[in-house]
Write a protein that holds these residues in place. Structure first.
Motif, mmCIF file in Angstrom:
data_model
loop_
_atom_site.group_PDB
_atom_site.id
_atom_site.type_symbol
_atom_site.label_atom_id
_atom_site.label_comp_id
_atom_site.label_asym_id
_atom_site.label_seq_id
_atom_site.Cartn_x
_atom_site.Cartn_y
_atom_site.Cartn_z
ATOM 1 N N GLU A 35 5.119 -0.067 -3.428
ATOM 2 C CA GLU A 35 4.722 1.324 -3.653
ATOM 3 C C GLU A 35 3.821 1.757 -2.505
ATOM 4 O O GLU A 35 2.893 1.039 -2.134
ATOM 5 C CB GLU A 35 3.957 1.461 -4.983
ATOM 6 C CG GLU A 35 4.732 1.022 -6.213
ATOM 7 C CD GLU A 35 5.820 1.999 -6.623
ATOM 8 O OE1 GLU A 35 5.907 3.077 -6.029
ATOM 9 O OE2 GLU A 35 6.584 1.664 -7.546
ATOM 10 N N LYS A 36 4.085 2.939 -1.979
ATOM 11 C CA LYS A 36 3.371 3.345 -0.762
ATOM 12 C C LYS A 36 2.060 4.084 -1.077
ATOM 13 O O LYS A 36 2.014 5.312 -1.050
ATOM 14 C CB LYS A 36 4.285 4.200 0.099
ATOM 15 C CG LYS A 36 5.393 3.387 0.735
ATOM 16 C CD LYS A 36 6.356 4.245 1.482
ATOM 17 C CE LYS A 36 7.471 3.403 2.039
ATOM 18 N NZ LYS A 36 8.614 4.208 2.429
ATOM 19 N N ARG A 39 1.350 5.534 4.196
ATOM 20 C CA ARG A 39 2.204 6.731 4.215
ATOM 21 C C ARG A 39 3.671 6.372 4.426
ATOM 22 O O ARG A 39 4.552 6.946 3.804
ATOM 23 C CB ARG A 39 1.776 7.658 5.355
ATOM 24 C CG ARG A 39 0.626 8.544 4.994
ATOM 25 C CD ARG A 39 0.302 9.502 6.108
ATOM 26 N NE ARG A 39 -0.952 10.171 5.815
ATOM 27 C CZ ARG A 39 -1.616 10.912 6.682
ATOM 28 N NH1 ARG A 39 -1.161 11.054 7.906
ATOM 29 N NH2 ARG A 39 -2.743 11.496 6.328
ATOM 30 N N GLU A 40 3.915 5.435 5.331
ATOM 31 C CA GLU A 40 5.298 5.167 5.714
ATOM 32 C C GLU A 40 5.741 3.720 5.512
ATOM 33 O O GLU A 40 6.883 3.459 5.174
ATOM 34 C CB GLU A 40 5.504 5.505 7.203
ATOM 35 C CG GLU A 40 5.392 6.982 7.539
ATOM 36 C CD GLU A 40 6.522 7.807 6.952
ATOM 37 O OE1 GLU A 40 7.623 7.253 6.770
ATOM 38 O OE2 GLU A 40 6.295 8.990 6.650
ATOM 39 N N ILE A 41 4.851 2.776 5.771
ATOM 40 C CA ILE A 41 5.294 1.385 5.871
ATOM 41 C C ILE A 41 5.314 0.671 4.517
ATOM 42 O O ILE A 41 6.310 0.081 4.128
ATOM 43 C CB ILE A 41 4.408 0.603 6.874
ATOM 44 C CG1 ILE A 41 4.344 1.340 8.210
ATOM 45 C CG2 ILE A 41 4.903 -0.820 7.069
ATOM 46 C CD1 ILE A 41 5.667 1.488 8.943
ATOM 47 N N ASP A 86 8.584 14.919 3.116
ATOM 48 C CA ASP A 86 7.988 14.176 4.223
ATOM 49 C C ASP A 86 6.533 14.527 4.497
ATOM 50 O O ASP A 86 5.863 13.853 5.255
ATOM 51 C CB ASP A 86 8.799 14.417 5.510
ATOM 52 C CG ASP A 86 10.176 13.801 5.393
ATOM 53 O OD1 ASP A 86 10.324 12.887 4.564
ATOM 54 O OD2 ASP A 86 11.093 14.247 6.114
ATOM 55 N N LYS A 87 6.056 15.638 3.916
ATOM 56 C CA LYS A 87 4.656 16.006 4.176
ATOM 57 C C LYS A 87 3.747 14.932 3.584
ATOM 58 O O LYS A 87 3.847 14.627 2.399
ATOM 59 C CB LYS A 87 4.333 17.357 3.519
ATOM 60 C CG LYS A 87 4.682 18.542 4.408
ATOM 61 C CD LYS A 87 4.461 19.826 3.672
ATOM 62 C CE LYS A 87 3.011 20.240 3.692
ATOM 63 N NZ LYS A 87 2.801 21.493 2.949
ATOM 64 N N ASP A 131 3.854 -6.640 11.780
ATOM 65 C CA ASP A 131 4.319 -6.133 13.087
ATOM 66 C C ASP A 131 4.838 -4.710 12.975
ATOM 67 O O ASP A 131 4.623 -3.880 13.856
ATOM 68 C CB ASP A 131 5.419 -7.047 13.651
ATOM 69 C CG ASP A 131 4.842 -8.393 14.052
ATOM 70 O OD1 ASP A 131 3.612 -8.454 14.263
ATOM 71 O OD2 ASP A 131 5.610 -9.375 14.129
ATOM 72 N N GLU A 132 5.532 -4.449 11.847
ATOM 73 C CA GLU A 132 6.085 -3.113 11.635
ATOM 74 C C GLU A 132 4.963 -2.071 11.569
ATOM 75 O O GLU A 132 5.049 -0.994 12.167
ATOM 76 C CB GLU A 132 6.861 -3.114 10.307
ATOM 77 C CG GLU A 132 7.790 -1.941 10.147
ATOM 78 C CD GLU A 132 8.384 -1.886 8.725
ATOM 79 O OE1 GLU A 132 9.135 -0.950 8.459
ATOM 80 O OE2 GLU A 132 8.065 -2.777 7.901
ATOM 81 N N ALA A 133 3.871 -2.431 10.859
ATOM 82 C CA ALA A 133 2.727 -1.514 10.737
ATOM 83 C C ALA A 133 2.031 -1.332 12.076
ATOM 84 O O ALA A 133 1.581 -0.239 12.410
ATOM 85 C CB ALA A 133 1.754 -2.045 9.697
ATOM 86 N N LYS A 134 1.953 -2.411 12.857
ATOM 87 C CA LYS A 134 1.334 -2.322 14.194
ATOM 88 C C LYS A 134 2.104 -1.328 15.051
ATOM 89 O O LYS A 134 1.518 -0.478 15.714
ATOM 90 C CB LYS A 134 1.384 -3.697 14.885
ATOM 91 C CG LYS A 134 0.263 -4.614 14.513
ATOM 92 C CD LYS A 134 0.359 -5.890 15.321
ATOM 93 C CE LYS A 134 -0.590 -6.929 14.797
ATOM 94 N NZ LYS A 134 -0.395 -8.247 15.381
#
Lengths: 296, 109
Positions: A148-149, A226-228, A118-119, A270-273
């Motif tokens: 791919e993130k 990083r996450e979305i 998670d880092k 919206d998810e990123a917002k």
């Protein structure tokens, strides 16, 4: 990867070049630095062989200053002008074979996630319009479709600047260049549209004549990745050699092009917002209070 | 000889806009000294150029003249600007940097 990788082995500090010592002692690693403080801290980017007055260099410089965690960032590039500067920075740089940069970054991102969990470890691809929209087109689009993130930044100078001025997919229609004497026959590719269709969570266009905006856009793109999901930034970085722009008029050209055909645009899911507002305090993305919505 | 950017400390310290530091394509070239101009009563410091890094593109001149409208930067011949900042003489501090001025042309005292 951690802050320790930039530090000296005890006892060897005095043998290091001044630039390196300054970077370890007064660089932005582990601190919060911004574009407005530039000139008061040692930058990660060092001397580079790019042409005088190159707008691409300015953008790369601003982008590297804007990385939210430079000590936890890896840049990936490919053949082209950009890599001459990106590789001269004190953060790890991976050179993808021509067009492979998004494929290399996909593997790298997955590997880093396996290794560090998670880092957050940020992977940022910075390549030219030729490497991304022509030769690496398939790998670029596939990395977006696979969600791919990592962040993809196109340094769009609208020409193959490093090899003498051939047209690229991102060159404007009818543009005459040294190696395209009859003018380009088809329209500039709509990479922004394709990024949205392919499912990028954050897509933006930017011109380096507004350094604060470049900083804000890069920060958001890296955080979202990083996450979305994948993020894509398309930056107009003129080639003053192939387009014959006098070096002192580079910013004038950037301003003209920005008003004319490269307006700032931002697309964010919206998810990123929600993610940016809740985790990183971006107030502009907070949901509007119900009362305010009703009044409208 | 060749041209490098030279910033007039007095004009710069009067406004301290810092725009040129953000628009230079070269890293660690236009630096900022928070204490510059203090002896003349200015509070917020001024920018200066580490001339050994300057490639002479004059982008900062355009930014200073047209965006900031301060006209503080001029392009000058390296052997005619006198003592100036060089990377090897720059010291970084807490949110500032200072340079000991020296002759930029090797072999001349």
């Amino acid at each position: 990867m951690s802050l320790d990788y930039v530090k000296f082995t005890p006892g060897f500090g005095k043998f290091m070049p001044k630039e390196y010592r300054d970077m370890v002692e007064h660089g932005p690693f582990g601190k919060k630095t911004s574009v407005s403080q530039v000139g008061t801290f040692k930058e990660i980017l060092e001397e580079h062989p790019m042409c005088a007055g190159c707008a691409m260099t300015l953008f790369i410089r601003l982008a590297i200053i804007a990385f939210p965690n430079p000590e936890d960032t890896i840049t990936v590039g490919t053949a082209g002008c950009g890599r001459l500067a990106i590789s001269q920075a004190a953060i790890p740089f991976v050179y993808g074979n021509y067009g492979d940069q998004n494929g290399v970054a996909s593997g790298l991102t997955r590997g880093l996630r396996l290794r560090f969990g998670d880092k957050p470890k940020d992977v940022v691809v910075m390549a030219g319009d030729g490497g991304m929209a022509d030769i690496g087109f398939a790998q670029t689009l596939h990395s977006w479709f696979r969600k791919e993130k990592f962040t993809t930044i196109m340094l769009d100078n609208e020409v193959y600047g490093n090899t003498g001025g051939q047209e690229s997919g991102m060159t404007n229609k009818n543009q005459v260049l040294k190696m395209a004497p009859l003018g380009k026959k088809f329209e500039k590719m709509d990479m922004l549209g394709m990024a949205k269709v392919a499912g990028c969570a954050y897509v933006a266009t930017v011109v380096p004549n507004n350094p604060r905006r470049v900083e804000s856009v890069i920060k958001k793109a890296v955080l979202v990745a990083r996450e979305i999901g994948p993020s894509y930034i398309q930056a107009y970085t003129s080639c003053n050699i192939e387009y014959a722009i006098p070096t002192d008029k580079v910013m004038e050209d950037a301003k003209t092009v920005e008003t004319d055909r490269y307006k700032f645009s931002e697309y964010i899911t919206d998810e990123a917002k929600e993610y940016l507002s809740q985790l990183y305090g971006y107030k502009e993305y907070l949901p509007k209070p119900a009362a305010a919505v009703e009044k409208k | 000889m060749y041209l490098v950017a030279n910033i007039d400390t007095e004009i710069c310290a009067a406004t301290s806009c810092k725009l040129c530091t953000q628009y230079c394509p070269e890293a660690n070239t236009i630096l900022y000294d928070n204490a510059a101009g203090e002896d003349k009563g200015f509070k917020y410091g001024a920018a200066y150029v580490a001339v050994d890094r300057c490639k002479g593109c004059a982008q900062c001149v355009w930014v200073c003249d047209n965006m900031a409208k301060h006209n503080a930067i001029k392009m000058e011949m390296i052997d005619q600007i006198g003592d100036t900042a060089l990377t090897e003489n720059v010291t970084y501090g807490e949110k500032t940097s200072t340079a000991i001025l020296a002759n930029p042309v090797r072999g001349q005292m």
